[in-house]
Design an enzyme around this catalytic site. Sequence first.
Site, mmCIF file in Angstrom:
data_model
loop_
_atom_site.group_PDB
_atom_site.id
_atom_site.type_symbol
_atom_site.label_atom_id
_atom_site.label_comp_id
_atom_site.label_asym_id
_atom_site.label_seq_id
_atom_site.Cartn_x
_atom_site.Cartn_y
_atom_site.Cartn_z
ATOM 1 N N HIS A 262 8.750 -2.007 49.428
ATOM 2 C CA HIS A 262 9.740 -3.040 49.753
ATOM 3 C C HIS A 262 10.221 -2.870 51.196
ATOM 4 C CE1 HIS A 262 10.729 -3.019 45.217
ATOM 5 N NE2 HIS A 262 10.190 -4.187 45.468
ATOM 6 N N ARG B 224 0.496 -7.500 47.035
ATOM 7 C CA ARG B 224 -0.364 -6.314 47.104
ATOM 8 C C ARG B 224 -1.805 -6.636 46.716
ATOM 9 N NH1 ARG B 224 3.159 -3.178 42.980
ATOM 10 N NH2 ARG B 224 3.207 -5.342 42.354
HETATM 11 N N1 COA Z 1 4.797 -2.633 48.078
HETATM 12 C C1 COA Z 1 4.929 -1.976 46.945
HETATM 13 N N2 COA Z 1 5.391 -2.486 45.806
HETATM 14 C C2 COA Z 1 5.750 -3.752 45.807
HETATM 15 C C3 COA Z 1 5.645 -4.510 46.950
HETATM 16 C C4 COA Z 1 5.144 -3.909 48.132
HETATM 17 N N3 COA Z 1 5.017 -4.554 49.276
HETATM 18 N N4 COA Z 1 6.067 -5.737 46.647
HETATM 19 C C5 COA Z 1 6.398 -5.723 45.369
HETATM 20 N N5 COA Z 1 6.204 -4.530 44.835
HETATM 21 C C6 COA Z 1 6.386 -4.143 43.442
HETATM 22 C C7 COA Z 1 7.759 -3.766 43.036
HETATM 23 O O1 COA Z 1 7.945 -2.381 43.116
HETATM 24 C C8 COA Z 1 7.827 -4.274 41.608
HETATM 25 O O2 COA Z 1 7.226 -3.380 40.698
HETATM 26 P P1 COA Z 1 7.471 -3.489 39.102
HETATM 27 O O3 COA Z 1 6.803 -4.745 38.627
HETATM 28 O O4 COA Z 1 6.840 -2.263 38.589
HETATM 29 O O5 COA Z 1 8.960 -3.550 38.887
HETATM 30 C C9 COA Z 1 6.992 -5.520 41.664
HETATM 31 O O6 COA Z 1 6.063 -5.311 42.689
HETATM 32 C C10 COA Z 1 7.765 -6.757 42.004
HETATM 33 O O7 COA Z 1 9.139 -6.486 42.043
HETATM 34 P P2 COA Z 1 10.176 -7.039 43.063
HETATM 35 O O8 COA Z 1 9.601 -7.110 44.440
HETATM 36 O O9 COA Z 1 11.409 -6.219 42.912
HETATM 37 O O10 COA Z 1 10.373 -8.507 42.644
HETATM 38 P P3 COA Z 1 10.251 -9.209 41.263
HETATM 39 O O11 COA Z 1 8.868 -9.748 41.136
HETATM 40 O O12 COA Z 1 10.745 -8.352 40.170
HETATM 41 O O13 COA Z 1 11.281 -10.380 41.528
HETATM 42 C C11 COA Z 1 12.314 -12.495 41.215
HETATM 43 C C12 COA Z 1 11.222 -11.518 40.792
HETATM 44 C C13 COA Z 1 13.674 -11.856 41.251
HETATM 45 C C14 COA Z 1 12.014 -13.054 42.591
HETATM 46 C C15 COA Z 1 12.248 -13.626 40.170
HETATM 47 O O14 COA Z 1 12.351 -13.045 38.876
HETATM 48 C C16 COA Z 1 13.372 -14.601 40.354
HETATM 49 O O15 COA Z 1 13.311 -15.411 41.250
HETATM 50 N N6 COA Z 1 14.394 -14.525 39.477
HETATM 51 C C17 COA Z 1 15.528 -15.413 39.521
HETATM 52 C C18 COA Z 1 15.416 -16.473 38.408
HETATM 53 C C19 COA Z 1 14.502 -17.590 38.862
HETATM 54 O O16 COA Z 1 14.771 -18.339 39.776
HETATM 55 N N7 COA Z 1 13.392 -17.723 38.166
HETATM 56 C C20 COA Z 1 12.416 -18.739 38.467
HETATM 57 C C21 COA Z 1 11.240 -18.119 39.151
HETATM 58 S S1 COA Z 1 9.807 -19.139 38.907
#
Ligand code: COA
Length: 159
Positions: A18, A91
């Site tokens: 991140h 990724r």
């Molecule tokens: N390097 C390493 N790891 C990474 C990374 C990078 N560059 N980018 C992402 N990751 C990993 C994270 O560690 C995380 O791992 P996990 O799945 O084991 O937890 C995963 O990839 C993604 O997590 P994160 O980046 O924290 O985002 P998310 O995908 O959990 O976030 C939201 C999702 C919050 C954006 C989405 O749920 C959201 O918008 N929620 C609000 C409600 C909404 O509007 N919903 C409609 C969406 S269609």
Amino acid sequence: MKKVAIYPGTFDPITNGHLDIIQRASKIVDELVIAVAEDTGKTTLFTQKERTELVENEVKNLANVKVASFSGLVVNFFKEHQATFVIRGVRTIRDFENEFNMAIVNKKLFENYETLFIPANEIEQFTSSTNVRTLIKLGANIDNYVSLQVKNAILEKVK
Ligand code: COA
């Protein structure tokens, strides 16, 4: 016009992956707002408040980066902050499929919603918050994935 981007996520917890995305994104916008989500469909180890505080600590030295928490739809947060685009780290091809889907759904909710994908750094390809949580519970070293303060926070949580 000031270019504001938002970087939403669960950040459970924030990883070096991140941080890499945050540092790179902060160089191409005037202001980057990290949006720590409540409604992510994931069961989290840390509360939203704890996740937000961990992120705040990690980015305090980046002058144009702010941190906020939000609940509900990310498009509403996007509108409130008058953002120009959303940053998402990608990724793998699997990430891309999920992210592409999310980008389209959000754009259908709000026409001006634009997503900018940033490819993850080669060495962060296999970093994920889930791996970090699993590794530490099993006693493995996570120094390559998170900062010392995040590591200590997880150790405190799982002990
Ligand atoms: N390097 C390493 N790891 C990474 C990374 C990078 N560059 N980018 C992402 N990751 C990993 C994270 O560690 C995380 O791992 P996990 O799945 O084991 O937890 C995963 O990839 C993604 O997590 P994160 O980046 O924290 O985002 P998310 O995908 O959990 O976030 C939201 C999702 C919050 C954006 C989405 O749920 C959201 O918008 N929620 C609000 C409600 C909404 O509007 N919903 C409609 C969406 S269609």
